[in-house]
Design a protein around this motif. Structure first.
Motif, mmCIF file in Angstrom:
data_model
loop_
_atom_site.group_PDB
_atom_site.id
_atom_site.type_symbol
_atom_site.label_atom_id
_atom_site.label_comp_id
_atom_site.label_asym_id
_atom_site.label_seq_id
_atom_site.Cartn_x
_atom_site.Cartn_y
_atom_site.Cartn_z
ATOM 1 N N THR A 123 27.215 -23.752 -1.671
ATOM 2 C CA THR A 123 28.476 -23.389 -2.268
ATOM 3 C C THR A 123 29.315 -23.628 -0.877
ATOM 4 O O THR A 123 28.944 -23.852 0.092
ATOM 5 C CB THR A 123 28.711 -21.912 -2.633
ATOM 6 N N TYR A 124 30.748 -23.362 -1.145
ATOM 7 C CA TYR A 124 31.590 -23.803 0.019
ATOM 8 C C TYR A 124 31.676 -22.655 1.059
ATOM 9 O O TYR A 124 32.285 -22.455 1.835
ATOM 10 C CB TYR A 124 32.820 -24.140 -0.296
ATOM 11 N N ILE A 125 31.328 -21.248 0.295
ATOM 12 C CA ILE A 125 31.161 -19.799 1.149
ATOM 13 C C ILE A 125 29.789 -19.481 1.355
ATOM 14 O O ILE A 125 29.059 -19.784 0.522
ATOM 15 C CB ILE A 125 32.126 -19.013 0.581
ATOM 16 N N THR A 126 29.698 -18.645 2.411
ATOM 17 C CA THR A 126 28.421 -17.860 2.582
ATOM 18 C C THR A 126 28.871 -16.561 2.836
ATOM 19 O O THR A 126 29.541 -16.307 3.869
ATOM 20 C CB THR A 126 27.723 -18.634 3.568
ATOM 21 N N GLU A 127 28.499 -15.719 2.161
ATOM 22 C CA GLU A 127 29.010 -14.178 2.488
ATOM 23 C C GLU A 127 30.446 -13.956 2.712
ATOM 24 O O GLU A 127 30.784 -13.370 3.517
ATOM 25 C CB GLU A 127 28.044 -13.554 3.776
ATOM 26 N N ARG A 128 30.898 -14.522 1.819
ATOM 27 C CA ARG A 128 32.575 -14.544 1.698
ATOM 28 C C ARG A 128 33.110 -15.168 2.917
ATOM 29 O O ARG A 128 34.306 -14.777 3.192
ATOM 30 C CB ARG A 128 32.972 -13.069 1.333
ATOM 31 N N LYS A 129 32.528 -15.898 3.489
ATOM 32 C CA LYS A 129 33.072 -16.684 4.856
ATOM 33 C C LYS A 129 33.033 -18.248 4.576
ATOM 34 O O LYS A 129 32.042 -18.614 3.903
ATOM 35 C CB LYS A 129 32.401 -16.541 6.004
ATOM 36 N N LEU A 130 34.106 -18.807 4.943
ATOM 37 C CA LEU A 130 34.291 -20.255 4.519
ATOM 38 C C LEU A 130 33.274 -20.853 5.770
ATOM 39 O O LEU A 130 33.701 -20.672 6.985
ATOM 40 C CB LEU A 130 35.716 -20.769 4.978
ATOM 41 N N THR A 131 32.419 -21.548 5.127
ATOM 42 C CA THR A 131 31.384 -22.188 6.118
ATOM 43 C C THR A 131 31.044 -23.622 6.194
ATOM 44 O O THR A 131 30.265 -24.205 6.718
ATOM 45 C CB THR A 131 30.031 -21.605 6.105
ATOM 46 N N LYS A 132 31.945 -24.497 5.199
ATOM 47 C CA LYS A 132 31.819 -26.018 5.127
ATOM 48 C C LYS A 132 32.950 -26.602 5.539
ATOM 49 O O LYS A 132 34.059 -26.231 5.307
ATOM 50 C CB LYS A 132 31.474 -26.117 3.698
ATOM 51 N N HIS A 133 32.696 -27.743 6.383
ATOM 52 C CA HIS A 133 33.668 -28.511 6.784
ATOM 53 C C HIS A 133 33.482 -29.906 6.207
ATOM 54 O O HIS A 133 32.198 -30.466 6.259
ATOM 55 C CB HIS A 133 33.920 -28.683 8.406
ATOM 56 N N PHE A 134 34.384 -30.614 5.996
ATOM 57 C CA PHE A 134 34.456 -32.096 5.500
ATOM 58 C C PHE A 134 34.888 -32.876 6.368
ATOM 59 O O PHE A 134 35.958 -32.672 6.970
ATOM 60 C CB PHE A 134 35.142 -32.040 3.902
ATOM 61 N N PHE A 135 34.326 -34.186 6.498
ATOM 62 C CA PHE A 135 34.716 -35.305 7.419
ATOM 63 C C PHE A 135 34.605 -36.338 6.629
ATOM 64 O O PHE A 135 33.550 -36.852 6.001
ATOM 65 C CB PHE A 135 33.833 -35.431 8.505
ATOM 66 N N ARG A 136 35.559 -37.613 6.726
ATOM 67 C CA ARG A 136 35.529 -38.674 5.899
ATOM 68 C C ARG A 136 34.454 -39.611 6.595
ATOM 69 O O ARG A 136 33.926 -40.382 5.926
ATOM 70 C CB ARG A 136 36.898 -39.486 6.151
ATOM 71 N N SER A 137 34.397 -39.621 7.820
ATOM 72 C CA SER A 137 33.386 -40.581 8.394
ATOM 73 C C SER A 137 32.502 -39.789 9.486
ATOM 74 O O SER A 137 32.836 -38.610 9.794
ATOM 75 C CB SER A 137 34.218 -41.722 9.223
ATOM 76 N N ARG A 138 31.329 -40.511 9.909
ATOM 77 C CA ARG A 138 30.404 -39.760 10.838
ATOM 78 C C ARG A 138 30.962 -39.567 11.965
ATOM 79 O O ARG A 138 30.701 -38.626 12.851
ATOM 80 C CB ARG A 138 28.885 -40.618 10.947
ATOM 81 N N GLU A 139 31.904 -40.569 12.391
ATOM 82 C CA GLU A 139 32.399 -40.612 13.791
ATOM 83 C C GLU A 139 33.463 -39.314 14.070
ATOM 84 O O GLU A 139 33.459 -38.700 14.935
ATOM 85 C CB GLU A 139 33.166 -41.888 14.033
ATOM 86 N N GLU A 140 34.262 -39.176 12.675
ATOM 87 C CA GLU A 140 34.892 -38.063 12.875
ATOM 88 C C GLU A 140 34.236 -36.752 12.872
ATOM 89 O O GLU A 140 34.709 -35.925 13.527
ATOM 90 C CB GLU A 140 35.816 -38.230 11.391
ATOM 91 N N ALA A 141 33.172 -36.613 12.209
ATOM 92 C CA ALA A 141 32.446 -35.330 12.207
ATOM 93 C C ALA A 141 31.919 -35.190 13.687
ATOM 94 O O ALA A 141 31.961 -34.085 14.222
ATOM 95 C CB ALA A 141 31.335 -35.647 11.247
#
Length: 94
Positions: free
Chosen positions: A55-73
């Protein structure tokens, strides 16, 4: 980009493009003798089966980040999470 809502999360997972960083460090900060935060701070491909179970949250905290490329990540991780540490999902073969 920090994922802040379920609609964005569902769209990213459905498309399966890009990369997701699962930032457990924001949920369980610091060094813990019983919890290895670094090993759970993982970068995944958005198409990874493990991501589909998250899920995009864990224990009501925002814990996921999205990146378009591996290099950006990697650039973001090296700037923002180098001290806490991070790993790559072995299932995704990053």
């Amino acid at each position: 980009m920090l994922i802040k809502d379920i609609e964005t999360w569902n769209r990213i997972v459905r498309k399966g493009e890009g990369y997701i960083y699962n930032d457990f460090g924001t949920q369980f900060p610091g060094n813990s003798p019983t919890w290895n935060t670094r090993d759970f701070n993982k970068l995944h491909r958005a198409s990874c089966p493990h991501v589909k179970r998250m899920t995009y949250i864990t224990e009501r905290k925002l814990t996921k980040h999205f990146f378009r490329s591996r290099e950006e990540a990697i650039d973001w991780l090296e700037t923002n999470r180098k001290e806490q540490g991070y790993t790559f999902c072995s299932y995704c073969n990053l």
